[in-house]
Design a protein around this motif. Sequence first.
Motif, mmCIF file in Angstrom:
data_model
loop_
_atom_site.group_PDB
_atom_site.id
_atom_site.type_symbol
_atom_site.label_atom_id
_atom_site.label_comp_id
_atom_site.label_asym_id
_atom_site.label_seq_id
_atom_site.Cartn_x
_atom_site.Cartn_y
_atom_site.Cartn_z
ATOM 1 N N THR A 428 0.875 -1.172 0.000
ATOM 2 C CA THR A 428 0.000 0.000 0.000
ATOM 3 C C THR A 428 0.914 1.224 0.000
ATOM 4 O OG1 THR A 428 -0.101 -0.043 2.384
ATOM 5 C CG2 THR A 428 -1.878 -1.156 1.189
ATOM 6 N N TYR A 429 0.346 2.362 -0.345
ATOM 7 C CA TYR A 429 1.229 3.524 -0.563
ATOM 8 C C TYR A 429 0.579 4.837 -0.156
ATOM 9 C CZ TYR A 429 -1.856 3.773 -4.571
ATOM 10 O OH TYR A 429 -2.961 3.826 -5.350
ATOM 11 N N GLY A 430 -0.531 4.831 0.485
ATOM 12 C CA GLY A 430 -1.308 6.048 0.760
ATOM 13 C C GLY A 430 -0.480 7.189 1.327
ATOM 14 N N CYS A 431 -0.864 8.398 0.969
ATOM 15 C CA CYS A 431 -0.126 9.577 1.397
ATOM 16 C C CYS A 431 -0.727 10.140 2.676
ATOM 17 C CB CYS A 431 -0.132 10.654 0.317
ATOM 18 S SG CYS A 431 -1.758 11.361 -0.001
ATOM 19 N N GLY A 432 -0.109 11.183 3.181
ATOM 20 C CA GLY A 432 -0.603 11.789 4.413
ATOM 21 C C GLY A 432 -1.054 13.226 4.229
ATOM 22 N N CYS A 433 -1.235 13.614 2.980
ATOM 23 C CA CYS A 433 -1.605 15.011 2.709
ATOM 24 C C CYS A 433 -2.963 15.305 3.338
ATOM 25 C CB CYS A 433 -1.656 15.269 1.209
ATOM 26 S SG CYS A 433 -0.140 14.825 0.359
ATOM 27 N N GLN A 434 -3.012 16.366 4.109
ATOM 28 C CA GLN A 434 -4.260 16.654 4.816
ATOM 29 C C GLN A 434 -5.293 17.314 3.913
ATOM 30 O OE1 GLN A 434 -5.375 15.665 7.722
ATOM 31 N NE2 GLN A 434 -3.494 14.489 8.065
ATOM 32 N N LYS A 435 -4.842 18.201 3.030
ATOM 33 C CA LYS A 435 -5.832 18.864 2.154
ATOM 34 C C LYS A 435 -5.963 18.068 0.848
ATOM 35 C CE LYS A 435 -4.389 23.251 4.056
ATOM 36 N NZ LYS A 435 -3.598 24.422 3.700
ATOM 37 N N GLY A 436 -5.622 18.686 -0.235
ATOM 38 C CA GLY A 436 -5.566 17.952 -1.492
ATOM 39 C C GLY A 436 -4.093 17.807 -1.819
ATOM 40 N N CYS A 437 -3.728 16.782 -2.522
ATOM 41 C CA CYS A 437 -2.320 16.618 -2.850
ATOM 42 C C CYS A 437 -1.891 17.714 -3.815
ATOM 43 C CB CYS A 437 -2.081 15.247 -3.446
ATOM 44 S SG CYS A 437 -2.528 13.922 -2.309
ATOM 45 N N ALA A 438 -0.809 18.393 -3.469
ATOM 46 C CA ALA A 438 -0.350 19.509 -4.291
ATOM 47 C C ALA A 438 0.619 19.001 -5.338
ATOM 48 C CB ALA A 438 0.318 20.565 -3.422
ATOM 49 N N PRO A 439 0.374 19.329 -6.591
ATOM 50 C CA PRO A 439 1.311 18.917 -7.631
ATOM 51 C C PRO A 439 2.707 19.431 -7.282
ATOM 52 C CG PRO A 439 -0.647 19.938 -8.580
ATOM 53 C CD PRO A 439 -0.725 20.134 -7.108
ATOM 54 N N GLY A 440 3.673 18.624 -7.464
ATOM 55 C CA GLY A 440 5.033 19.048 -7.183
ATOM 56 C C GLY A 440 5.451 18.831 -5.741
ATOM 57 N N ASP A 441 4.534 18.437 -4.892
ATOM 58 C CA ASP A 441 4.867 18.194 -3.492
ATOM 59 C C ASP A 441 5.450 16.794 -3.338
ATOM 60 O OD1 ASP A 441 5.080 17.876 -0.816
ATOM 61 O OD2 ASP A 441 2.932 18.061 -0.366
ATOM 62 N N LEU A 442 6.761 16.746 -3.211
ATOM 63 C CA LEU A 442 7.401 15.433 -3.167
ATOM 64 C C LEU A 442 7.307 14.796 -1.792
ATOM 65 C CD1 LEU A 442 10.411 16.149 -5.503
ATOM 66 C CD2 LEU A 442 8.398 14.760 -5.972
ATOM 67 N N ASN A 443 6.699 15.512 -0.853
ATOM 68 C CA ASN A 443 6.415 14.867 0.421
ATOM 69 C C ASN A 443 5.239 13.919 0.299
ATOM 70 O OD1 ASN A 443 8.430 16.255 1.873
ATOM 71 N ND2 ASN A 443 7.112 18.068 1.934
ATOM 72 N N CYS A 444 4.468 14.100 -0.749
ATOM 73 C CA CYS A 444 3.310 13.239 -0.970
ATOM 74 C C CYS A 444 3.780 11.908 -1.537
ATOM 75 C CB CYS A 444 2.326 13.915 -1.923
ATOM 76 S SG CYS A 444 0.989 12.830 -2.450
ATOM 77 N N SER A 445 3.519 10.860 -0.806
ATOM 78 C CA SER A 445 4.039 9.563 -1.251
ATOM 79 C C SER A 445 3.327 9.078 -2.515
ATOM 80 C CB SER A 445 3.895 8.537 -0.128
ATOM 81 O OG SER A 445 2.538 8.432 0.261
ATOM 82 N N CYS A 446 2.086 9.514 -2.704
ATOM 83 C CA CYS A 446 1.392 9.116 -3.934
ATOM 84 C C CYS A 446 2.039 9.767 -5.151
ATOM 85 C CB CYS A 446 -0.090 9.499 -3.857
ATOM 86 S SG CYS A 446 -0.982 8.617 -2.562
ATOM 87 N N ILE A 447 2.406 11.034 -4.988
ATOM 88 C CA ILE A 447 3.070 11.717 -6.097
ATOM 89 C C ILE A 447 4.430 11.083 -6.361
ATOM 90 C CG2 ILE A 447 4.189 13.904 -6.729
ATOM 91 C CD1 ILE A 447 1.731 15.329 -5.659
ATOM 92 N N ARG A 448 5.116 10.713 -5.302
ATOM 93 C CA ARG A 448 6.406 10.039 -5.505
ATOM 94 C C ARG A 448 6.207 8.729 -6.257
ATOM 95 N NH1 ARG A 448 7.711 11.220 -0.145
ATOM 96 N NH2 ARG A 448 7.606 9.014 0.408
ATOM 97 N N LYS A 449 5.131 8.043 -5.934
ATOM 98 C CA LYS A 449 4.832 6.810 -6.646
ATOM 99 C C LYS A 449 4.671 7.048 -8.150
ATOM 100 C CE LYS A 449 3.995 2.878 -4.689
ATOM 101 N NZ LYS A 449 4.993 1.803 -4.809
ATOM 102 N N ASN A 450 4.206 8.230 -8.473
ATOM 103 C CA ASN A 450 3.988 8.569 -9.883
ATOM 104 C C ASN A 450 5.186 9.296 -10.480
ATOM 105 O OD1 ASN A 450 1.214 7.641 -10.447
ATOM 106 N ND2 ASN A 450 0.683 9.045 -8.803
ATOM 107 N N ASN A 451 6.363 8.945 -9.995
ATOM 108 C CA ASN A 451 7.569 9.513 -10.580
ATOM 109 C C ASN A 451 7.681 11.012 -10.322
ATOM 110 O OD1 ASN A 451 9.971 9.260 -11.890
ATOM 111 N ND2 ASN A 451 9.097 9.579 -13.940
#
Length: 671
Positions: A428-451
């Motif tokens: 599993t890979y869920g992120c911890g972003c509290q609001k909406g995931c911000a494009p370019g936010d590499l703290n977001c694990s979902c975004i990291r999953k997407n390269n």
Amino acid sequence: MQGGAGFNSVPSTVPLDKSRVLDVKPLRSLKPIFSTSHEAPPYVCATPDGPFPLGFSPFYPFNTPPSPPPPPEPVRSVADPAPIRSFRTPGTESNGLGTMNRDASSGGRRRPGRPRSGRSDRKAKKYHIVAPLADYVAPISSSQREDGSKEAVDLVMRHFDGLRRRLSQLDDSKEVPSGLARRSDLRAVNLMMSKGFRTNMRKRVGAVPGIEIGDIFFFRMEMCAVGLHAQSMGGIDWFNVKGDLEEETLAVSIVSSGYYNDDAEDKDVLVYSGQGGGAGLQKGRQTSDQKLERGNLALDRSMRRSSQIRVIRGMSDGTTPGTKIYVYDGLYIIQESWIEKAESGAGTFKYKLVRMPGQADAFGLWKMVGKWKEDPSSRPGLILPDLTSGAETISVCLVNDFDNEKGPAYFTYCSTPKHSKAFGLLQTYGCGCQKGCAPGDLNCSCIRKNNGDLPYTTGGVLVIQKQLVYECSASCPCGPLCKNRVAQGGIKIRMEVFKTKNRGWGLRAYEPIRSGTFICEYAGDIIDKARLKQKVHEGENDEYIFDTSRVHEPVKWNYEPALLGEDGTDDSSEDPEVQPQLIISANDIGNVARFMNHSCEPNVFWQPVVWEEGGQAFLHIAFYALKHIPPMAELTYDYGVVPKDSDVGGAAYRKRKCLCGSSKCRGYFGL
DNA sequence: GCGGCGTCAACTTT
DNA sequence: CAAAGTTGACGCCG
């Protein structure tokens, strides 16, 4: 009508005919590849044929290495760095015009219609985020640049929008404020034009090769790039024609977009306003009488010659407010013109254009479909107003206006695939972003999953096709408005299931679909290979199998990374052990996807997408638009073929005769 | 007559 | 919503 059989002459070759692949890639893979990812290894070397470093193996057919470049189309030698526009051939079209009427008001003033070479150094200065590779050569021959074809138009459209999406995605991640620098359309067309990546530059009266009536465009620049309408803003495009005695100006195309008070109510008649004089809707502009010059003059001359004019109708897009869609509505002839006094008292030219008979409906179809959308009962041949019985958030009509069949064989409608725990992915890979995931936010694990990129841009449009797309899901706190939740939201496009002429039931939309838009996923029973074998062995005629292990033509959809100075490697797979393999049967239960027919020249492609449900990540097959799709065009994707070495037996399973009717038809597809 | 360069207008776009 | 931004046509010049 029955001529379709001719398309299906059976080639004995394996369907994957590389020589047909038009996709010309530069030899970028021969040089070291620098990943743009912040996460990926910084330096990776690979040749097109492999071997690939760990984690980079292309286990998907669409990642197969680029085919060898086709016979070098007039590749310009380095010693001949001619500006692109110098390729333009002289505008010596005669158009069969007879003697020219001399008109003192203009004819004498005009200079010969020789080709003008624009400045080749004109480029966007400040918006080049990355420089295109200097040695990049566009896969367009110089003759295609002048006179295009379906292939050339597709190629240009694909790369334009791909670039645009990518630039838009980069803007999103940098939080570029809206309005000012956010003109991805201009930047994309800049990059392309600076490389001569365009087609149909030669102006012509009448049809444009590769562009069909009903084709839709989302930007003026798209129409420039494919030669439908060369003016980036101007509503009237025209050129000078050499006649027997002297030259004259003729209009070639107009765009009616509601800026002036055109009368565009009738589907076959358009009253178009001339340009200039500040007669537009823009406030605070001085208005004066329009003059018989430029486009107005060209329209006047076209009227006298009964010369055909391409008409592009612009209209606001109901689905995405604020944007405009342009529909090529075919050829018109100007019947009459007059001068009208505007409210301000300024003289305005009016031209009455009448659509030439015998052309396929385009704008007229839009109007009709608009009514069906509002009131499905007005749709002729309606069988069911909602095939889904409420299982989807929007209704899907079932229609037969072709024969008497009352509907497809019984099945249970279900909007999502039936996963069982056994088919869940390990990680599993869920992120911890509290609001909406911000494009370019590499703290977001979902975004990291997407390269490192949010896979979708404005309006939920997929940017590139890749091995896997990871969406946020229930286990992420980012909430349902997060931009990384698209496919899981289900269908958003109004569609109908309809009876086709010769391919059973099919699927099509009531709305224009922008390239990259999510259409639907493939729902059904998830089965394993053993079950599939069993079905085939028992002779069960399951025509609704989706199987990732089929061999698919590499989908050619992504932009040319070299134009952005990118290497284009897909290193998004952080989980090399995750094999995106899935077999879905929609025989008993399924959604609208089960009605999508196969085509060897499809307008939809599939893409594996992952999201989590009940604490487990599951693989889904999501469908996205491969190109801009006009309303009522049948939605089709490439079923692929069962590989030769497949151990799933049964000749019937392996091959079906293809009826797609495309000139690129392979003859067979898997089923 | 050709080609370079400056200017202009235009139913854009966010 | 106002302002940045583009192309191609035209005109002038060498």
